[in-house]
Structures are given as C-alpha cells and as structure tokens.
Design a protein around this motif. Structure first.
Motif, short mmCIF file in Angstrom:
data_model
loop_
_atom_site.label_atom_id
_atom_site.label_comp_id
_atom_site.label_asym_id
_atom_site.label_seq_id
_atom_site.Cartn_x
_atom_site.Cartn_y
_atom_site.Cartn_z
N ARG A 1 -58.12 22.31 24.74
CA ARG A 1 -59.22 21.22 24.39
C ARG A 1 -59.88 21.54 22.89
N HIS A 2 -59.80 20.42 21.96
CA HIS A 2 -60.42 20.77 20.65
C HIS A 2 -61.70 20.66 20.69
N THR A 3 -62.41 20.20 21.57
CA THR A 3 -63.75 20.24 21.59
C THR A 3 -64.61 21.27 22.35
N ASP A 4 -63.85 22.26 23.04
CA ASP A 4 -64.34 23.42 23.60
C ASP A 4 -63.52 24.63 22.85
N SER A 5 -64.20 25.70 23.12
CA SER A 5 -63.72 26.81 22.57
C SER A 5 -62.97 28.01 23.51
N SER A 6 -62.62 27.02 24.80
CA SER A 6 -61.90 27.90 25.59
C SER A 6 -61.39 27.01 26.66
N THR A 7 -60.13 27.15 27.16
CA THR A 7 -59.45 26.35 28.29
C THR A 7 -58.98 27.51 29.27
N SER A 8 -59.00 27.15 30.62
CA SER A 8 -58.68 27.87 31.66
C SER A 8 -57.54 27.03 32.47
N PHE A 9 -56.36 27.82 32.91
CA PHE A 9 -55.58 26.97 33.55
C PHE A 9 -55.47 28.06 35.15
N PHE A 10 -54.95 27.24 36.31
CA PHE A 10 -54.92 27.90 37.42
C PHE A 10 -53.40 27.88 37.87
N ILE A 11 -52.84 28.68 38.53
CA ILE A 11 -51.69 28.52 39.14
C ILE A 11 -51.84 28.89 40.66
N ARG A 12 -51.42 27.88 41.33
CA ARG A 12 -51.22 27.98 42.85
C ARG A 12 -49.96 28.11 43.30
N TYR A 13 -50.02 29.11 44.22
CA TYR A 13 -48.56 29.60 44.74
C TYR A 13 -48.45 28.86 46.06
N LEU A 14 -47.29 28.10 46.28
CA LEU A 14 -47.15 27.22 47.43
C LEU A 14 -46.34 27.91 48.59
N ASN A 15 -46.65 28.91 48.93
CA ASN A 15 -46.16 29.70 49.89
C ASN A 15 -46.97 29.90 51.04
#
Length: 166
Positions: free
Chosen positions: A82-96
């Motif tokens: 996001r160019h409007t923020d100074s950080s971005t977070s992503f989640f990874i969900r494991y489908l087991n």
C-alpha cells in the motif's frame, strides 16, 4: 523519369512522418505497470515447491480479499504493497484440519518507503518501494529472505518464503 523524380522529391517529407508515427507507440511500456512484490515458495532445503492447502491475504486489507484461495496450487504469489502506508502485513492460513487454528497462522510484515517514480511517457508514474525491514512468524515458515530491497515493476522474484515441509 519525371514520375521517379517526383517520388524522390516526396521522400524528405515522408521519411520524418514515418519516423514520427513509428516512435508513437506503447511497445516501450512493460506489461507490468504496477510494482508488486513477487514471492516464491521453497522448502526449508531450498527446493522450489508448489502449495495447494493454504490461503493468503492482506491483514486489514479492504474487503478481506484473498490473494491465494483454498484449492489453488501455486509456487509464487504477487504481494501488493500500500503506497498510502509505511507497512503491509500478510497472513498465511494452513488448511489442514490438524493445524487450521488462528494461533497457527503465519504473518509476514514489510516496512517500507513509497517512492513515486516516472517510468516513461508511455507507462506514466508508478510507485516503487524501498523495504526497510522484514518480520515474520515461524509456525510453518522456516525463514523468509529478501533478495532485493527495491520493489519495482520488474517481473522477478524479490522474496523467498521457506516452509517447513516433510
């Protein structure tokens, strides 16, 4: 002979017009007009892998849209910053069923500076991102490496995510 001479007289007028129109095209612009971070998936032993049983999305993303949906098999993913923020977070969900618990989600957080960049007349302006820091959890991620801290519109992997796999 006069017909050939008349055609030769037109040549100085036709040549510049031809060059002008040949120079006005959009082939000088790359297809990828956005700066997206391309991340590849790897096993902890450094082998490229493809994952099918994960979901991935942006933390706090509008409409909670998923980048990778359940059932898709993928070996890499484009991560929008996001160019409007100074950080971005992503989640990874494991489908087991054994590990599909909120406390087992992994997250990757990037802190960066957004840099406006004029690419060309054909492409216009884009944002580039200079990554300042990278943090991640290690439930099923072994490590994450950043290959280049400048994220631009080059279509190449700039980050590797290493998973603990059997």
């Amino acid at each position: 002979m006069p017909a050939i001479r008349n055609k030769l007289l037109l040549l100085p007028a036709i040549l510049p017009a031809t060059l002008l129109f040949a120079g006005c095209n959009t082939t000088g612009c790359m297809d990828n007009r956005s700066s997206l971070l391309l991340a590849g998936f790897y096993s902890a032993s450094d082998k490229a892998i493809s994952l099918q049983h994960i979901e991935m999305g942006g933390v706090g993303a509008p409409n909670d849209s998923l980048i990778i949906e359940a059932g898709e098999s993928t070996s890499e993913v484009y991560l929008p910053l996001r160019h409007t923020d100074s950080s971005t977070s992503f989640f990874i969900r494991y489908l087991n069923s054994d590990v599909d618990l909120t406390e087992n989600f992994d997250t990757i957080t990037l802190t960066y500076s957004s840099i406006p960049y004029f690419a060309s007349e054909e492409c216009g302006a884009i944002y580039q991102y200079s990554i300042k820091s990278l943090e991640y959890t290690t439930h099923f991620i072994d490590r994450v490496t950043l290959l280049d801290s400048l994220i631009n519109n080059a279509d190449m992997q700039k980050m590797h995510i290493y998973f603990l796999t059997d």
